[in-house]
Design a protein around this motif. Structure first.
Motif, PDB file in Angstrom:
ATOM      1  N   ILE A 272      -7.572  -5.302   6.056  1.00 42.50           N
ATOM      2  CA  ILE A 272      -7.424  -6.672   5.959  1.00 42.50           C
ATOM      3  C   ILE A 272      -5.982  -6.785   5.254  1.00 42.50           C
ATOM      4  O   ILE A 272      -5.413  -8.051   5.618  1.00 42.50           O
ATOM      5  CB  ILE A 272      -8.485  -7.090   4.937  1.00 42.50           C
ATOM      6  N   ALA A 273      -5.556  -6.205   4.300  1.00 38.63           N
ATOM      7  CA  ALA A 273      -4.285  -6.248   3.724  1.00 38.63           C
ATOM      8  C   ALA A 273      -3.260  -6.117   4.672  1.00 38.63           C
ATOM      9  O   ALA A 273      -2.135  -6.713   4.292  1.00 38.63           O
ATOM     10  CB  ALA A 273      -4.047  -5.389   2.568  1.00 38.63           C
ATOM     11  N   ALA A 274      -3.261  -5.187   5.499  1.00 37.74           N
ATOM     12  CA  ALA A 274      -2.283  -5.093   6.638  1.00 37.74           C
ATOM     13  C   ALA A 274      -2.483  -6.194   7.787  1.00 37.74           C
ATOM     14  O   ALA A 274      -1.712  -6.330   8.648  1.00 37.74           O
ATOM     15  CB  ALA A 274      -2.518  -3.828   7.210  1.00 37.74           C
ATOM     16  N   GLY A 275      -3.240  -7.213   7.471  1.00 36.69           N
ATOM     17  CA  GLY A 275      -3.212  -8.261   8.450  1.00 36.69           C
ATOM     18  C   GLY A 275      -4.029  -8.185   9.808  1.00 36.69           C
ATOM     19  O   GLY A 275      -3.901  -8.652  10.702  1.00 36.69           O
ATOM     20  N   HIS A 276      -5.185  -7.124   9.537  1.00 35.58           N
ATOM     21  CA  HIS A 276      -5.884  -6.737  10.787  1.00 35.58           C
ATOM     22  C   HIS A 276      -7.575  -7.289  10.640  1.00 35.58           C
ATOM     23  O   HIS A 276      -8.219  -6.923  11.333  1.00 35.58           O
ATOM     24  CB  HIS A 276      -5.857  -5.214  11.090  1.00 35.58           C
ATOM     25  N   GLY A 277      -7.825  -8.416   9.827  1.00 32.77           N
ATOM     26  CA  GLY A 277      -9.085  -8.706   9.423  1.00 32.77           C
ATOM     27  C   GLY A 277      -9.828  -9.132  10.660  1.00 32.77           C
ATOM     28  O   GLY A 277     -11.170  -9.225  10.703  1.00 32.77           O
ATOM     29  N   LYS A 278      -9.029  -9.538  11.777  1.00 37.72           N
ATOM     30  CA  LYS A 278      -9.775 -10.374  12.872  1.00 37.72           C
ATOM     31  C   LYS A 278      -9.892  -9.171  14.102  1.00 37.72           C
ATOM     32  O   LYS A 278     -10.596  -9.599  15.230  1.00 37.72           O
ATOM     33  CB  LYS A 278      -8.829 -11.586  13.555  1.00 37.72           C
ATOM     34  N   GLU A 279      -9.544  -8.000  13.824  1.00 34.83           N
ATOM     35  CA  GLU A 279      -9.590  -6.835  14.671  1.00 34.83           C
ATOM     36  C   GLU A 279     -11.196  -6.526  14.430  1.00 34.83           C
ATOM     37  O   GLU A 279     -11.631  -6.574  13.554  1.00 34.83           O
ATOM     38  CB  GLU A 279      -8.378  -6.024  14.754  1.00 34.83           C
ATOM     39  N   ASN A 280     -11.222  -5.284  15.434  1.00 34.15           N
ATOM     40  CA  ASN A 280     -12.394  -4.637  15.529  1.00 34.15           C
ATOM     41  C   ASN A 280     -12.592  -3.574  14.315  1.00 34.15           C
ATOM     42  O   ASN A 280     -11.386  -3.211  13.897  1.00 34.15           O
ATOM     43  CB  ASN A 280     -12.794  -3.866  16.773  1.00 34.15           C
ATOM     44  N   TRP A 281     -13.696  -3.199  13.968  1.00 39.54           N
ATOM     45  CA  TRP A 281     -13.796  -2.309  12.839  1.00 39.54           C
ATOM     46  C   TRP A 281     -12.901  -0.755  13.102  1.00 39.54           C
ATOM     47  O   TRP A 281     -12.544  -0.361  12.034  1.00 39.54           O
ATOM     48  CB  TRP A 281     -15.145  -2.075  12.450  1.00 39.54           C
ATOM     49  N   THR A 282     -12.729  -0.629  14.344  1.00 38.20           N
ATOM     50  CA  THR A 282     -11.967   0.693  14.640  1.00 38.20           C
ATOM     51  C   THR A 282     -10.831   0.646  14.178  1.00 38.20           C
ATOM     52  O   THR A 282     -10.113   1.521  13.838  1.00 38.20           O
ATOM     53  CB  THR A 282     -11.884   0.908  16.205  1.00 38.20           C
ATOM     54  N   ARG A 283     -10.119  -0.529  13.614  1.00 40.75           N
ATOM     55  CA  ARG A 283      -8.671  -0.733  13.113  1.00 40.75           C
ATOM     56  C   ARG A 283      -8.689   0.173  11.739  1.00 40.75           C
ATOM     57  O   ARG A 283      -7.591   0.482  11.458  1.00 40.75           O
ATOM     58  CB  ARG A 283      -8.314  -1.956  13.124  1.00 40.75           C
ATOM     59  N   THR A 284      -9.913   0.310  11.011  1.00 35.26           N
ATOM     60  CA  THR A 284      -9.850   1.039   9.848  1.00 35.26           C
ATOM     61  C   THR A 284      -9.381   2.481  10.203  1.00 35.26           C
ATOM     62  O   THR A 284      -8.933   3.192   9.168  1.00 35.26           O
ATOM     63  CB  THR A 284     -11.237   0.921   9.092  1.00 35.26           C
ATOM     64  N   ILE A 285      -9.109   2.917  11.150  1.00 34.25           N
ATOM     65  CA  ILE A 285      -8.516   4.425  11.467  1.00 34.25           C
ATOM     66  C   ILE A 285      -7.422   4.612  11.113  1.00 34.25           C
ATOM     67  O   ILE A 285      -6.736   5.563  10.558  1.00 34.25           O
ATOM     68  CB  ILE A 285      -8.811   4.800  12.987  1.00 34.25           C
ATOM     69  N   ASP A 286      -6.584   3.397  10.890  1.00 38.93           N
ATOM     70  CA  ASP A 286      -5.148   3.257  10.334  1.00 38.93           C
ATOM     71  C   ASP A 286      -5.243   3.863   8.957  1.00 38.93           C
ATOM     72  O   ASP A 286      -4.346   4.844   8.530  1.00 38.93           O
ATOM     73  CB  ASP A 286      -4.472   1.982  10.540  1.00 38.93           C
ATOM     74  N   ALA A 287      -6.279   3.406   8.118  1.00 40.39           N
ATOM     75  CA  ALA A 287      -6.195   3.868   6.783  1.00 40.39           C
ATOM     76  C   ALA A 287      -6.722   5.406   6.574  1.00 40.39           C
ATOM     77  O   ALA A 287      -6.405   6.174   5.660  1.00 40.39           O
ATOM     78  CB  ALA A 287      -7.432   2.904   5.957  1.00 40.39           C
ATOM     79  N   ILE A 288      -7.355   5.813   7.515  1.00 38.57           N
ATOM     80  CA  ILE A 288      -7.607   7.368   7.567  1.00 38.57           C
ATOM     81  C   ILE A 288      -6.631   8.207   7.979  1.00 38.57           C
ATOM     82  O   ILE A 288      -6.250   9.183   7.367  1.00 38.57           O
ATOM     83  CB  ILE A 288      -8.919   7.381   8.681  1.00 38.57           C
ATOM     84  N   ARG A 289      -5.903   7.799   9.017  1.00 39.20           N
ATOM     85  CA  ARG A 289      -4.689   8.491   9.407  1.00 39.20           C
ATOM     86  C   ARG A 289      -3.496   8.470   8.417  1.00 39.20           C
ATOM     87  O   ARG A 289      -2.593   9.562   8.444  1.00 39.20           O
ATOM     88  CB  ARG A 289      -4.079   7.860  10.928  1.00 39.20           C
ATOM     89  N   ALA A 290      -3.195   7.480   7.896  1.00 41.78           N
ATOM     90  CA  ALA A 290      -2.328   7.434   6.725  1.00 41.78           C
ATOM     91  C   ALA A 290      -2.790   7.086   5.471  1.00 41.78           C
ATOM     92  O   ALA A 290      -2.692   5.678   4.889  1.00 41.78           O
ATOM     93  CB  ALA A 290      -1.297   6.462   7.100  1.00 41.78           C
ATOM     94  N   PRO A 291      -3.483   8.034   4.523  1.00 36.60           N
ATOM     95  CA  PRO A 291      -4.176   7.698   3.675  1.00 36.60           C
ATOM     96  C   PRO A 291      -2.954   7.296   2.208  1.00 36.60           C
ATOM     97  O   PRO A 291      -1.950   8.025   2.240  1.00 36.60           O
ATOM     98  CB  PRO A 291      -4.625   8.976   3.064  1.00 36.60           C
ATOM     99  N   ARG A 292      -3.165   6.308   1.345  1.00 37.52           N
ATOM    100  CA  ARG A 292      -2.322   6.079   0.249  1.00 37.52           C
ATOM    101  C   ARG A 292      -2.286   7.302  -0.640  1.00 37.52           C
ATOM    102  O   ARG A 292      -3.306   8.050  -0.983  1.00 37.52           O
ATOM    103  CB  ARG A 292      -2.832   4.914  -0.257  1.00 37.52           C
ATOM    104  N   LEU A 293      -0.978   7.599  -1.007  1.00 34.89           N
ATOM    105  CA  LEU A 293      -0.897   8.730  -2.030  1.00 34.89           C
ATOM    106  C   LEU A 293      -1.511   8.412  -3.344  1.00 34.89           C
ATOM    107  O   LEU A 293      -1.735   9.488  -4.030  1.00 34.89           O
ATOM    108  CB  LEU A 293       0.530   9.197  -2.038  1.00 34.89           C
ATOM    109  N   ASP A 294      -1.549   7.063  -3.652  1.00 31.59           N
ATOM    110  CA  ASP A 294      -1.833   6.919  -4.960  1.00 31.59           C
ATOM    111  C   ASP A 294      -3.219   6.635  -4.951  1.00 31.59           C
ATOM    112  O   ASP A 294      -3.894   6.034  -6.121  1.00 31.59           O
ATOM    113  CB  ASP A 294      -1.189   5.666  -5.582  1.00 31.59           C
ATOM    114  N   ALA A 295      -4.064   6.537  -3.941  1.00 28.74           N
ATOM    115  CA  ALA A 295      -5.395   6.375  -3.997  1.00 28.74           C
ATOM    116  C   ALA A 295      -6.308   7.403  -4.658  1.00 28.74           C
ATOM    117  O   ALA A 295      -6.095   8.422  -4.693  1.00 28.74           O
ATOM    118  CB  ALA A 295      -5.845   6.268  -2.381  1.00 28.74           C
TER     119      ALA A 295
END
Length: 295
Positions: A272-295
């Protein structure tokens, strides 16, 4: 033509099931296990118990390992390296792709060829039509032993890279273990309201069982992910993310471990923060592929 002799090292439930499947198909089987008493049942069924790992390796050109991890292979075969030359080792133990690649190099240094594998069935199903096993390693070596390995389960060769079969196995177990944790989390959530685990599991199993049909009802999500397409015509990140928020809040109110729902919620929040709120749930794969180092 006589059936290929096989050595099997490691006689936990899975190893014993493999021995029996091979014996049933007429293969002479030599076995070895750290605790020799575990061999009694398969020896009674026709297997031969070797006195040492070196004797076990020397008994067959094809040596199958069913151990806890790859470290156990080194512990056991470290005293049998002279017997490895000319043998094919098939390691069906669980471990990481990199450790599988290192093991292949180690085996080659002792004159052995090496296949890795992942058994995708519980022990009682070994040798049945439902059983299948992933393999990776040299194609010609796999082809030479395919018929014998098929006695364990339908063999699926993924390629020459020895890390591919362990990776596929872990990917399956990733889905499996996470699903089991989600099932228990949902059971605990319902339990906070006095619903018994028996009733909770009975209700929640319908969701697990229904997921394949739900996914098939839409487009081919794998193809869409490969294409970078995430149409939100049936569900959106915002909609699913709201539910993830509600699960996290309900978890906190029930005093349960928040780790799992927080991890899921974080993936939706990042999309959502990346502007993908209107896209399908599969867009969350971006967060899995590029995890935040400070998470």
């Amino acid at each position: 033509m006589s059936a290929t002799p096989v050595t099997l090292i490691g006689l936990g439930p899975m190893g014993q099931a493999m021995v029996r499947a091979l014996l049933a198909a007429g293969h002479p089987v030599t076995v070895w296990n750290r605790t020799a008493a575990r061999a009694e049942g398969v020896v009674a069924d026709g297997a031969t118990l070797a006195a040492t790992p070196a004797d076990a390796v020397a008994a067959s050109d094809l040596v199958v390992l069913s151990l806890t991890d790859y470290a156990a292979m080194y512990d056991i075969l470290g005293t049998a390296t002279e017997a490895l030359s000319g043998r094919t080792l098939v390691n069906l133990s669980s471990d990481t792709p990199d450790r599988a690649r290192e093991a292949a190099t180690w085996a080659a240094s002792h004159g052995a060829t090496f296949l890795t594998g992942g058994v995708m069935t519980p022990a009682p199903m070994v040798g049945t039509e439902e059983a299948y096993v992933y393999y990776s390693g040299p194609t010609e070596i796999f082809a030479a032993h395919r018929a014998t390995l098929a006695r364990i389960g339908a063999p699926r060769h993924l390629g020459d890279d020895p890390g591919l079969a362990p990776l596929m196995y872990l990917a399956h177990l990733d889905v499996f273990l996470t699903s089991l944790s989600a099932l228990l989390h949902g059971t605990a959530l319902l339990g906070s309201a006095g619903i018994t685990a028996k009733d909770a599991v009975g209700e929640l199993m319908s969701t697990l069982a229904g997921i394949p049909a739900m996914l098939r009802a839409g487009a081919d999500i794998g193809t869409q992910i490969d294409a970078g397409e995430h149409p939100g015509d049936l569900s959106t990140v915002t909609m699913m993310g709201a539910t993830a928020d509600h699960i996290a809040v309900a978890t906190a109110a029930a005093g349960l471990d928040p780790a799992l729902p927080h991890a899921v919620r974080a993936q939706y929040h990042r999309a959502i923060a990346a502007g993908h709120g209107k896209e399908n749930w599969t867009r969350t794969i971006d967060a899995i592929r590029a995890p935040r180092l400070d998470a």
